[in-house]
Design a protein around this motif. Structure first.
Motif, mmCIF file in Angstrom:
data_model
loop_
_atom_site.group_PDB
_atom_site.id
_atom_site.type_symbol
_atom_site.label_atom_id
_atom_site.label_comp_id
_atom_site.label_asym_id
_atom_site.label_seq_id
_atom_site.Cartn_x
_atom_site.Cartn_y
_atom_site.Cartn_z
ATOM 1 N N THR A 214 0.831 -1.209 0.079
ATOM 2 C CA THR A 214 -0.002 -0.022 0.075
ATOM 3 C C THR A 214 0.682 1.152 -0.138
ATOM 4 O OG1 THR A 214 -1.767 -1.252 1.390
ATOM 5 C CG2 THR A 214 -1.940 1.199 1.378
ATOM 6 N N PHE A 227 -4.407 -1.712 -4.416
ATOM 7 C CA PHE A 227 -5.342 -2.712 -4.528
ATOM 8 C C PHE A 227 -4.827 -3.909 -3.664
ATOM 9 C CE2 PHE A 227 -7.867 -5.957 -6.952
ATOM 10 C CZ PHE A 227 -9.107 -5.550 -6.402
ATOM 11 N N TYR A 230 -4.952 -3.695 -0.220
ATOM 12 C CA TYR A 230 -6.269 -3.862 0.509
ATOM 13 C C TYR A 230 -6.757 -5.131 0.728
ATOM 14 C CZ TYR A 230 -11.413 -3.210 0.630
ATOM 15 O OH TYR A 230 -12.450 -3.532 0.835
ATOM 16 N N ASP A 263 -12.475 -1.684 8.200
ATOM 17 C CA ASP A 263 -12.353 -1.178 7.090
ATOM 18 C C ASP A 263 -13.247 -0.049 6.812
ATOM 19 O OD1 ASP A 263 -10.544 -2.744 5.739
ATOM 20 O OD2 ASP A 263 -11.918 -4.412 4.812
ATOM 21 N N GLY A 267 -11.753 3.541 6.139
ATOM 22 C CA GLY A 267 -12.446 3.951 4.752
ATOM 23 C C GLY A 267 -13.230 5.314 4.873
ATOM 24 N N LEU A 271 -10.939 7.637 2.941
ATOM 25 C CA LEU A 271 -11.550 8.042 1.876
ATOM 26 C C LEU A 271 -12.501 9.341 2.114
ATOM 27 C CD1 LEU A 271 -12.426 4.507 0.244
ATOM 28 C CD2 LEU A 271 -10.471 5.920 0.014
ATOM 29 N N TYR A 289 -14.152 -0.735 -3.539
ATOM 30 C CA TYR A 289 -13.937 -0.729 -1.999
ATOM 31 C C TYR A 289 -15.137 -1.452 -1.326
ATOM 32 C CZ TYR A 289 -13.937 0.890 2.889
ATOM 33 O OH TYR A 289 -13.808 1.150 4.273
#
Length: 860
Positions: A214, A227, A230, A263, A267, A271, A289
């Motif tokens: 990552t 990716f 993740y 997660d 996230g 994000l 995701y």
């Protein structure tokens, strides 16, 4: 569009327009009526008519202007009719070339990506084969040097490739580097550098590789390592739980649920902060995701649900307090999943779900809550009461959701609607489980129907009504009454009424059996109940459910006696036909029931007359095939849904006959041929010319293949190659004929390539003969290259997929072992390097073409 305000209610139309009825002129004062024809010209209706008249007058003026302009332009062109043609001026802007079906449908970038992905997969497989198979031929230093040098080279290559602006190739090498990192971990474990706890070792390896990939991808702005990191982040916590000795389903579910919760939290922080109002996150990133998070949540929920069901229903070997403890252990994963689902269902969720997605999340939260509470309660109750244990929290959930929705629209509250929906579904499931306990007593009059239809005498039995099953049914009734009393309107009330009506009909149907009446009298009572309800009662969904249940029970009980069966089916068919003609309650449904009753009647009469079993199926097939002309005749008279219902009910009956004939292959061949010929006849209809001929040909081909199977022909190529060649030739001709319609390669070449490649691929994994993998690999490679050359998606995808699977089967090792020349990983690596080179060349050419295009535009 904002329209002008209408005139006052008493303002008459303009005098210049004249009277809209007689056309006589009107005085300028605007009279209330036309002096000539006495037409009222005041009021709101007259004002609207005035607006219409004004619009028509404007349209007429515009039409006159356009006609005048048309005559002027035609006059100019007629004057130039005899002059020589002048060269056409160059367009001010390049005109797009119209795309036809003959052009390539795969862009150069897509072909480049396919080559790079295939090359990366093949190189990774080669590295794996080298690590596993050829590992023992080198020393410890050689092994470590080779793998670590390859890893370093693969991770360093993106730096050079990005500098040369080969971004796609850099992504591919970065992915290969991440895969090699995992192989490095395997090699370190093999060399004895790992611990004795394998799960703990790999938990650390996956955690390190996940974080490292990552950070590596984030630093170089490459998406594949991010990716991959993740994806690898799914494993550390799960492996750590197994390493700590908590590897049961409960521990695994808890670890996976905790991963989902982390997660979501990470996230939402990461994000959510990256997204800005002027630059939101790419939709593909958010969808990817959410998709993998959903998959992990579904797995965790499935594991936790299994634990809750096993402990609550007594399916696990533990007993007593251990069952309660096991059910309590499922609270942690189910609770975490419920909290995450509730957070996702909120309107401020960063995933940007729509109304449907938020409702599904709310339903998932409710399901997790019912599973947790129901499992514990069912574990506390005695045996046989498991359905009641899950029904009690469902009732509470239904009451809570209905209370929140009281005097509010159903789409105004996402979470209450989701909770109410889940509660209703759980109650229906528990009621079905309870009905399963009541079925032995309900179907007792027909328990020996086989003896009756074989000519022997049926034996009467007894019935019982378990208390647990009745309690579950009353819980369903209580939930329906609560929902109805809370004043809800819409689908929730309709469902509650249908459930109450069905339960009431079930109780009424049990009366004859409870009073010890004979089966024939019970059949008569229930049949009369169904007939009266279907013909005289008002049309409501709840009453319809009761009538259908009564009719079903009448048929079940009539099976114990042949004359009763024939009479009940005849009455059911007559009632269904009458209701269809009458148009109540649902003509399409009653038409389907009429077809089903006629099919059953044909089978019953055939059995009663002494025909053999294959002939019974032929009688039913005759009824099924007769529905096609009946539906065609009905379609010519009406445009309702009844003709389609009759037709597709016949199709379903024909499919059932074919399924039941599977144990008599010879008769099945005949029935397939007859059904295929009938389908070709249906293809004569104008509205069935696109689908029916294909179905008919498929049925006839299935009949011929069945004959081949009966003749002991086992090679798949005998079935597939001739059909594949014919399909490819037909598809190519069709593509040339309909090129102007932009026909894609999937409907053109997909059937032929699938029939030609996939059966051989299946046979490849069933035998060890070396010729089939060699020929299949060559054919797949040719198809792939042709797909890239012609830029066609179907050959590229199918050929490339088959090539990868053949490589996975170690096509190259099999051929090399026959020849005895090379190690088994060398051909795979060579093929992968070749595809990588082709992909890099593709990207280089595309970049040069873009640079040349930019230079030419600057010159212009």
């Amino acid at each position: 569009m904002i329209s002008s305000a209408p005139p006052p209610p008493h303002q008459p139309p303009a005098a210049s327009l004249g009277c809209p009825d007689c056309g006589d002129g009107l005085p300028p004062t605007g009279p209330a009526r036309c002096p000539a024809c006495r037409l009222p010209l005041s009021g709101p209706v007259a004002a609207r008519l005035w607006q219409v008249e004004k619009g028509l007058d404007a349209v007429e003026k515009r039409r006159v202007t356009l006609l005048r302009l048309r005559e002027e332009l035609l006059a100019e062109l007629r004057a130039l009719r005899d002059l020589p043609d002048a060269p056409s001026p160059a367009p001010a802007w390049p005109q797009p070339v119209p795309r036809t079906g003959a052009t390539g449908e795969v862009s150069g970038r897509s072909a480049q990506t396919a080559l790079l992905v295939l090359g990366g997969v093949l190189v990774s497989i080669a590295a794996l084969v080298f690590t596993v198979v050829s590992w023992g031929r080198m020393g410890v230093a050689g092994r470590a040097a080779v793998l670590f040098c390859l890893t370093a080279a693969a991770l360093a290559a993106p730096l050079v490739l990005r500098w040369r602006r080969l971004f796609a190739t850099a992504e591919t090498f970065a992915g290969i580097g991440v895969a090699l990192l995992l192989l490095d971990g395997f090699s370190l474990e093999y060399l004895g550098l790992g611990t004795s706890n394998v799960a703990g070792y790999w938990a650390g390896v996956t955690a390190v590789v996940s974080v490292g990939s990552t950070v590596y991808g984030w630093g170089l702005r490459i998406g594949v390592p991010v990716f991959a990191g993740y994806l690898l982040a799914r494993l550390p916590l799960l492996l750590a739980v197994h390493a700590a000795g908590f590897g049961s389903l409960t521990g695994s579910a808890a670890a996976m649920a905790a991963t989902v919760a982390l997660d979501y939290a990470i996230g939402r922080l990461a994000l959510g902060r990256l997204a800005r109002p002027d630059r939101p996150l790419p939709k593909g990133v958010v969808n990817l995701y959410g998709a993998f998070g959903l998959a992990w949540a579904l797995l965790a929920g499935a594991f936790a649900l299994k634990v809750s069901l096993d402990s609550g229903l007594g399916l696990s070997p533990v007993e007593g307090d251990d069952r309660v403890g096991a059910s309590l252990g499922a609270w942690l994963p189910l609770g975490l999943l419920a909290l995450v689902a509730l957070a996702v269902s909120r309107p401020d969720g960063f995933l940007g779900l729509g109304l449907t997605g938020r409702r599904i999340a709310a339903q998932a939260a409710g399901a997790a809550a019912v599973a947790a509470g129901g499992g514990t309660l069912a574990a506390l109750l005695p045996g046989g009461w498991g359905a009641v244990g899950f029904a009690v929290p469902a009732v509470l959930l239904a009451v809570a959701g209905a209370a929140r929705l009281r005097r509010r629209p159903l789409d105004g509250r996402v979470i209450p609607v989701g909770l109410l929906t889940v509660a209703g579904a759980v109650l229906l499931v528990t009621s079905a489980a309870s009905l399963a306990q009541l079925f032995p007593g309900v179907v007792e009059p027909a328990a020996h129907w086989q003896a009756a239809w074989e000519g022997t005498r049926a034996v009467q039995g007894s019935q019982s009504t378990p208390a647990a099953a009745l309690t579950a049914l009353w819980l369903l009734v209580a939930a329906g009454v609560a929902v109805r009393l809370l004043g809800l309107r819409g689908s929730a009330t309709a469902g509650a009424e249908a459930a109450l009506s069905a339960v009431a009909s079930f109780a009424l149907a049990l009366l004859p059996v409870a009073f010890g009446l004979s089966p024939v009298m019970a059949v008569g009572f229930v049949t009369a109940l169904a007939l009266v309800g279907g013909w005289f009662l008002p049309v409501r969904p709840a009453l319809i459910a009761g009538v259908i249940l009564s009719g079903t029970l009448a048929l079940l009980w009539a099976l114990a006696d042949r004359p009763s069966t024939i009479v009940v089916l005849a009455l059911a068919a007559g009632l269904a036909v009458a209701l269809t003609v009458r148009g109540r309650p649902a003509p399409a449904v009653t038409a389907v029931l009429a077809v089903a009753a006629l099919g059953g009647e044909a089978a019953a009469v055939a059995v009663t007359t002494g025909l053999e079993r294959p002939d019974h199926l032929l009688a039913v097939l005759a009824v099924a095939l007769a529905t096609a002309p009946v539906a065609a005749r009905l379609a010519a008279r009406t445009d309702s849904a009844v003709p389609a219902a009759v037709e597709f009910a016949g199709y379903g009956m024909a499919a059932l006959v074919l399924l039941l004939s599977a144990d008599v292959p010879g008769r099945l061949c005949f029935e397939l041929a007859v059904t295929g010929a009938a389908a070709l006849g249906v293809g004569l209809r104008a509205d069935r010319r696109r689908s029916a001929p294909a179905v008919g040909v498929a049925l006839l081909i299935a009949a011929s293949w069945l004959w081949l199977a009966l003749a002991d022909v086992h090679a798949p190529e005998a079935y597939s190659l001739s059909l594949a060649v014919a399909a490819l030739v037909f598809g190519h001709l069709r593509r040339g004929r309909f090129a102007e319609e932009g026909l894609g390669s999937w409907p053109v070449y997909g059937p032929g390539l699938a029939v030609g490649l996939l059966p051989s691929l299946w046979a490849l994994f069933l035998d060890g003969y070396w010729l089939r993998p060699l020929l299949l690999g060559v054919a797949a490679l040719v198809v792939t290259v042709l797909g890239v050359r012609l830029r066609l998606q179907c050959p590229l995808v199918l050929g490339g997929g088959v090539l990868v699977l053949v490589a996975g089967h170690e096509l190259a090792p099999t051929v090399v072992q026959v020849l005895g020349l090379l190690p088994r990983w060398v051909p795979l690596a060579a093929a992968g390097v070749l595809l990588l080179a082709l992909g890099a060349t593709y990207e280089q050419r595309l970049r040069d073409a873009r640079r040349l295009h930019g230079a030419l535009r600057r010159l212009g």
